[in-house]
Design an enzyme around this catalytic site. Sequence first.
Site, PDB file in Angstrom:
ATOM      1  N   ASP A 226       0.840  -1.194   0.000  1.00  0.00           N
ATOM      2  CA  ASP A 226       0.000   0.000   0.000  1.00  0.00           C
ATOM      3  C   ASP A 226       0.881   1.252   0.000  1.00  0.00           C
ATOM      4  O   ASP A 226       1.983   1.222   0.511  1.00  0.00           O
ATOM      5  CB  ASP A 226      -0.744  -0.127   1.329  1.00  0.00           C
ATOM      6  CG  ASP A 226      -1.807   0.862   1.578  1.00  0.00           C
ATOM      7  OD1 ASP A 226      -2.957   0.464   1.406  1.00  0.00           O
ATOM      8  OD2 ASP A 226      -1.495   1.986   1.986  1.00  0.00           O
TER       9      ASP A 226
ATOM     10  N   LYS B 258      -3.601   2.703  -4.167  1.00  0.00           N
ATOM     11  CA  LYS B 258      -4.924   2.970  -4.719  1.00  0.00           C
ATOM     12  C   LYS B 258      -5.392   4.370  -4.322  1.00  0.00           C
ATOM     13  O   LYS B 258      -6.281   4.557  -3.523  1.00  0.00           O
ATOM     14  CB  LYS B 258      -5.924   1.892  -4.302  1.00  0.00           C
ATOM     15  CG  LYS B 258      -5.870   1.497  -2.840  1.00  0.00           C
ATOM     16  CD  LYS B 258      -6.916   0.452  -2.576  1.00  0.00           C
ATOM     17  CE  LYS B 258      -7.090   0.126  -1.115  1.00  0.00           C
ATOM     18  NZ  LYS B 258      -7.194   1.186  -0.178  1.00  0.00           N
TER      19      LYS B 258
ATOM     20  N   MET C  84      -8.512  10.790   6.917  1.00  0.00           N
ATOM     21  CA  MET C  84      -8.827  11.215   5.544  1.00  0.00           C
ATOM     22  C   MET C  84      -9.724  12.455   5.529  1.00  0.00           C
ATOM     23  O   MET C  84     -10.680  12.523   4.763  1.00  0.00           O
ATOM     24  CB  MET C  84      -9.541  10.081   4.791  1.00  0.00           C
ATOM     25  CG  MET C  84      -8.664   8.876   4.577  1.00  0.00           C
ATOM     26  SD  MET C  84      -9.498   7.550   3.700  1.00  0.00           S
ATOM     27  CE  MET C  84     -10.328   6.715   5.021  1.00  0.00           C
TER      28      MET C  84
HETATM   29  N1  SAH Z   1      -5.550   1.765   7.765  1.00  0.00           N
HETATM   30  C1  SAH Z   1      -4.952   3.016   8.087  1.00  0.00           C
HETATM   31  C2  SAH Z   1      -5.800   4.181   7.648  1.00  0.00           C
HETATM   32  C3  SAH Z   1      -5.950   4.274   6.154  1.00  0.00           C
HETATM   33  S1  SAH Z   1      -6.905   5.643   5.701  1.00  0.00           S
HETATM   34  C4  SAH Z   1      -4.662   3.080   9.582  1.00  0.00           C
HETATM   35  O1  SAH Z   1      -5.127   2.228  10.330  1.00  0.00           O
HETATM   36  O2  SAH Z   1      -3.942   3.978   9.995  1.00  0.00           O
HETATM   37  C5  SAH Z   1      -5.663   6.819   5.322  1.00  0.00           C
HETATM   38  C6  SAH Z   1      -5.656   7.918   6.365  1.00  0.00           C
HETATM   39  O3  SAH Z   1      -4.940   7.511   7.513  1.00  0.00           O
HETATM   40  C7  SAH Z   1      -4.952   9.185   5.919  1.00  0.00           C
HETATM   41  O4  SAH Z   1      -5.784   9.993   5.124  1.00  0.00           O
HETATM   42  C8  SAH Z   1      -4.666   9.835   7.241  1.00  0.00           C
HETATM   43  O5  SAH Z   1      -5.813  10.421   7.783  1.00  0.00           O
HETATM   44  C9  SAH Z   1      -4.325   8.629   8.093  1.00  0.00           C
HETATM   45  N2  SAH Z   1      -2.873   8.380   8.145  1.00  0.00           N
HETATM   46  C10 SAH Z   1      -2.219   7.302   7.743  1.00  0.00           C
HETATM   47  N3  SAH Z   1      -0.884   7.402   7.996  1.00  0.00           N
HETATM   48  C11 SAH Z   1      -0.724   8.595   8.591  1.00  0.00           C
HETATM   49  C12 SAH Z   1       0.391   9.291   9.119  1.00  0.00           C
HETATM   50  N4  SAH Z   1       1.620   8.776   9.101  1.00  0.00           N
HETATM   51  N5  SAH Z   1       0.187  10.509   9.665  1.00  0.00           N
HETATM   52  C13 SAH Z   1      -1.039  11.053   9.740  1.00  0.00           C
HETATM   53  N6  SAH Z   1      -2.124  10.440   9.246  1.00  0.00           N
HETATM   54  C14 SAH Z   1      -1.983   9.221   8.697  1.00  0.00           C
END
Ligand code: SAH
Length: 508
Positions: A40, A62, A177
């Site tokens: 991913d 994606k 997001m």
């Molecule tokens: N499955 C992931 C979330 C995927 S949705 C999880 O559990 O973290 C993607 C969103 O996750 C991004 O838009 C943001 O809001 C958040 N995100 C993921 N990595 C991040 C990071 N390093 N710093 C801040 N937000 C993050």
Amino acid sequence: MTISKIKGKVYLVGAGPGEPGLITVRGAELLKLADCVICDKLANPLLLNYVRPTAEIINAPKRTGKSSVTQEEINKLLIEKSSKRQIVVRLKGGDPCIFGRGGEEAAILAQAGIDFEIVPGITAGIAAAEYAGIMLTDRNYSSEVIFVTGREADGKKNSGIDWQLFAKFSGTIVFYMAMGSLKFIVGELIKNGMAGDMPAAVIADATLSGQKILLTSLKKICEECIKKKVKPPAIIIVGKAAKGNSKLNWFTKKPLFGKNIVVTRDQKGNAEFAAKIIQRGGNAIELATIKIKPSTQTNRFLKIPAELAEFDWVIFTSANGVSIFFDALRKLGKDGRIFGSAKIAAIGSETAAKLSEFGIRADFVPSVFTSEDLGKELTKYTNLKENKVLLLRSELASDELNKLLTQAGAEVQSAALYEIVTQKNKCGRLKERISEGIIDWLTFASPSSVKGFFEQISSDIKKASNVKIASIGPITSQELKKFGIKVDVEANEHTIDGLLAAIEGAYK
Ligand code: SAH
């Protein structure tokens, strides 16, 4: 961990929020075993250091709108790869099932009759809060936490989000997001009665060296994000907890926080070096400038095991040499006992530490870790007259050590354990980043890395930017001077830890 390969299997693995050390032990083990990794875009590429060189890596970012691989294609790939009896790791940012469509992928696999497991990961919302010193729950002001997706928010008919409930919520709300729909979210919360001065926080690039924290209020959050140029991925936290506490903001206080540091050793050495930079809060950019090729198939080397016990001293001049030596020994069906009564010297603490991994305690380590100091100090430490000494080293090693030992009366033989060759890379992006002033440090841990680097990137790059140069010791610095490069810091102790201490020292 053993895994049956009679049938293929898919592991939906959480990569954690960003910093590679935050993957689970099980996740890392599975990466080592995988035949195929479907990755991913939010999973840190440094995690691919765990993957075997022969494994297939598929990047499946994606991104909505400009998707290069669609979810349907990913689903197809999962089925196709696992049907070929492959161990497939589907590596997903954070936790695979928190706003990650892990559930959909699991459902497709279940339907196709393919075995799967889910390996949870640390989700970004939790990690971002903790890396910013924000406590999502607190006995005094927050007994509840909600995780919400911001993508649902904007314009979706029959949205599951109850804004009235959220506006009255007394706990902490964590939005994922949400950067694209922030204005809408703020509008709905205020319209439904939440106070405009409710604390709100944004944490972008959480757990990474570029992490940005914005502590503000609900009514100001949009303009602040524009003013401070905060970009996704980001987590938004709303509620009393979002006030934060500067005393608990530990991550940004790490010594190399926010520094972009290029490492230029071989691939394995880079991975070890990068992990240490990350532990100190920095961002490591890996460029493998050299490759280490064992020369343990040569006739000279193959004779060594039979002769070894005749030597009085055996000297190792690098940790790489130790690994290669013991690896070759294992293949010959032998172990450390072949040293007999020979004493063992190591050039420095890293080489000695590597020896101890194979159950050998070095009898001698000099106080300064160069081959010249090893020669001078060893000849003071013991009378080498008529001693048989074996030098196990790289093919390129200088004759200095050999000379010093011979002058002291020793009968010296040497054998090459490995050869160092330059590794070619695509350096375009790195050159741009150096010229743009984004890179803070170029680090060099050996003369061969210096050669490997400046054979690929012109030494003029240093003049055209403010990038600083860190060298592990005098021999590496000499090589840098040959390329006309001024050294900004040189390590006092000639190890990777010493090199990092020198860089940290530049900020004190
Ligand atoms: N499955 C992931 C979330 C995927 S949705 C999880 O559990 O973290 C993607 C969103 O996750 C991004 O838009 C943001 O809001 C958040 N995100 C993921 N990595 C991040 C990071 N390093 N710093 C801040 N937000 C993050």
